[in-house]
Design a protein around this motif. Sequence first.
Motif, short mmCIF file in Angstrom:
data_model
loop_
_atom_site.label_atom_id
_atom_site.label_comp_id
_atom_site.label_asym_id
_atom_site.label_seq_id
_atom_site.Cartn_x
_atom_site.Cartn_y
_atom_site.Cartn_z
N ARG A 297 37.17 73.63 56.64
CA ARG A 297 35.83 74.16 56.47
C ARG A 297 34.92 73.17 55.74
O ARG A 297 33.80 73.51 55.34
CB ARG A 297 35.87 75.50 55.73
N THR A 298 35.41 71.93 55.58
CA THR A 298 34.63 70.89 54.91
C THR A 298 34.15 69.85 55.92
O THR A 298 34.70 69.72 57.02
CB THR A 298 35.48 70.18 53.84
N PRO A 299 33.14 69.05 55.56
CA PRO A 299 32.66 68.00 56.46
C PRO A 299 33.72 66.96 56.80
O PRO A 299 33.61 66.28 57.82
CB PRO A 299 31.50 67.38 55.69
N GLU A 300 34.73 66.80 55.96
CA GLU A 300 35.73 65.76 56.20
C GLU A 300 36.43 65.94 57.54
O GLU A 300 36.68 64.97 58.27
CB GLU A 300 36.76 65.71 55.08
N VAL A 301 36.77 67.19 57.88
CA VAL A 301 37.47 67.41 59.15
C VAL A 301 36.55 67.12 60.33
O VAL A 301 36.97 66.52 61.33
CB VAL A 301 38.04 68.84 59.22
N ALA A 302 35.30 67.49 60.24
CA ALA A 302 34.35 67.16 61.31
C ALA A 302 34.25 65.64 61.48
O ALA A 302 34.17 65.13 62.60
CB ALA A 302 32.98 67.76 61.00
N GLU A 303 34.28 64.91 60.37
CA GLU A 303 34.22 63.45 60.44
C GLU A 303 35.48 62.89 61.10
O GLU A 303 35.41 61.96 61.90
CB GLU A 303 34.06 62.87 59.03
N ARG A 304 36.63 63.47 60.78
CA ARG A 304 37.88 63.03 61.41
C ARG A 304 37.88 63.35 62.90
O ARG A 304 38.39 62.57 63.71
CB ARG A 304 39.08 63.67 60.72
N GLN A 305 37.34 64.51 63.26
CA GLN A 305 37.23 64.85 64.68
C GLN A 305 36.40 63.80 65.42
O GLN A 305 36.75 63.37 66.52
CB GLN A 305 36.60 66.23 64.85
N GLU A 306 35.31 63.37 64.81
CA GLU A 306 34.46 62.35 65.42
C GLU A 306 35.19 61.01 65.54
O GLU A 306 35.08 60.31 66.55
CB GLU A 306 33.17 62.18 64.60
N ARG A 307 35.92 60.65 64.49
CA ARG A 307 36.66 59.38 64.52
C ARG A 307 37.72 59.41 65.61
O ARG A 307 37.92 58.44 66.34
CB ARG A 307 37.30 59.12 63.16
N LEU A 308 38.42 60.54 65.74
CA LEU A 308 39.44 60.67 66.78
C LEU A 308 38.80 60.56 68.17
O LEU A 308 39.33 59.88 69.05
CB LEU A 308 40.17 62.00 66.63
N LEU A 309 37.67 61.23 68.36
CA LEU A 309 37.00 61.17 69.66
C LEU A 309 36.60 59.73 70.00
O LEU A 309 36.69 59.31 71.16
CB LEU A 309 35.78 62.09 69.64
#
Length: 429
Positions: A297-309
């Motif tokens: 629920r934090t921005p960190e996971v969204a950032e990791r999702q973007e890096r993975l993509l």
Amino acid sequence: MAKADEVLDRFDRLISEGVQRGLLHNSAEDERLDGRTVTLGGVPMVNFGSCSYLGLETHPALRAGVIDAVDRFGTQFSSSRAYLSSPAYPAAESALAELLGRPTILTPSTTMGHLAAMPVLIGGDDALLLDHQVHNSVRTAAKLAQAQGTHVEVIAHSDLGALRERVDHLRRTHRRVWYALDGLYSMYADFAPFAALDELMAEQEQLWLYVDDAHSFSWTGRHGRGRALDALGSLAAQRTVVAGSLNKSFAAAGGALSLPDAESRRRVFTLGGTLIFSGPVQPPMLGAVLASLHLHRTPEVAERQERLLHLIRLFNRLATDSGLPVVSHSEAPIRCVAAGSPAVAYNLAARLHAAGYFTDVATLPAVPAKRSGARITITTHHTPADIAAIVGELAEALPKALADEGQSIADLDWAFQDHRDERPVPLPV
């Protein structure tokens, strides 16, 4: 049709060959893991075989969550949940339900969730249509429903024309017609056609979905809730059960059964066999579940999702430039490079291992033998240089593996011209 023993013997021979080649049944030899590499035979290898797509298994917050849970609750809570759940369970299930937006049960694994839910939710007056490539764990649970009187068929992979035809026929004699599928198919990495399914469910009021979304949880979807819950509209979601994995990209343990209403949750929790007779997720991993849910629920996971993509898109671009026969060009962290026969797939994997890359082999019983391949999984532990290097190695190794086994790229084109198997396969009883 081959007898069950003959089928098992064939699997045994094929898997044993992989073991003898040093490609299956391995154990990492590391004293400490960093997520990016594993050591086999004393040699460090870049690990392209992990399903921890966001690389959270080494995250300090998850480690701290495990340590805190052990400190407070010990290593084990040995009780069936039919009698008593450990103290962390209510908080974990409440957080899961909030993240997924639906009533949810935390199960010891996704497989155990299927075994609990399908025989309870899919009754003797229902029909169940299994996608030809739906995960083996769903097929196993379907046998329990079939034993209770549910009519079960297998239909061609992602063939919505066949699905519409069977629903039209079966809805006349059955209360509900269920379609069991994967949200993201775990070998070839194609996504279910959710937009078209949404439209079909609006037309067919008796159509229900049972989705194994294990491989898309965490790395995709808002707060990591996966592909199905993000893609399906509210009307379709009211007739959909979604099972996800916390053992993969969530970097914790267990499965999540997301149900359309509170009564369905109550019945599965009350009547599901594996929830009555099996053990729970243990306190240390409940601590990991809670820590991971908070992190999602934090921005960190969204950032990791973007890096993975970004890494996935890099692989796809380089693979296209190199002419690699990737089975599905989806933007998923699973990449399967076609090899054809098991012999070529093993040869290719051995060459990758020798070059310092650990990869999985996709072959029987997970996929048809003639459609084997090298299964590469991308995580945020990888660097762009890792991606470029393994694509380069694949481009060099595949022609050599094919030549060694007397095959060619033309053979791959023939084998994979349409990776849907159009022949319905009977479900073994």
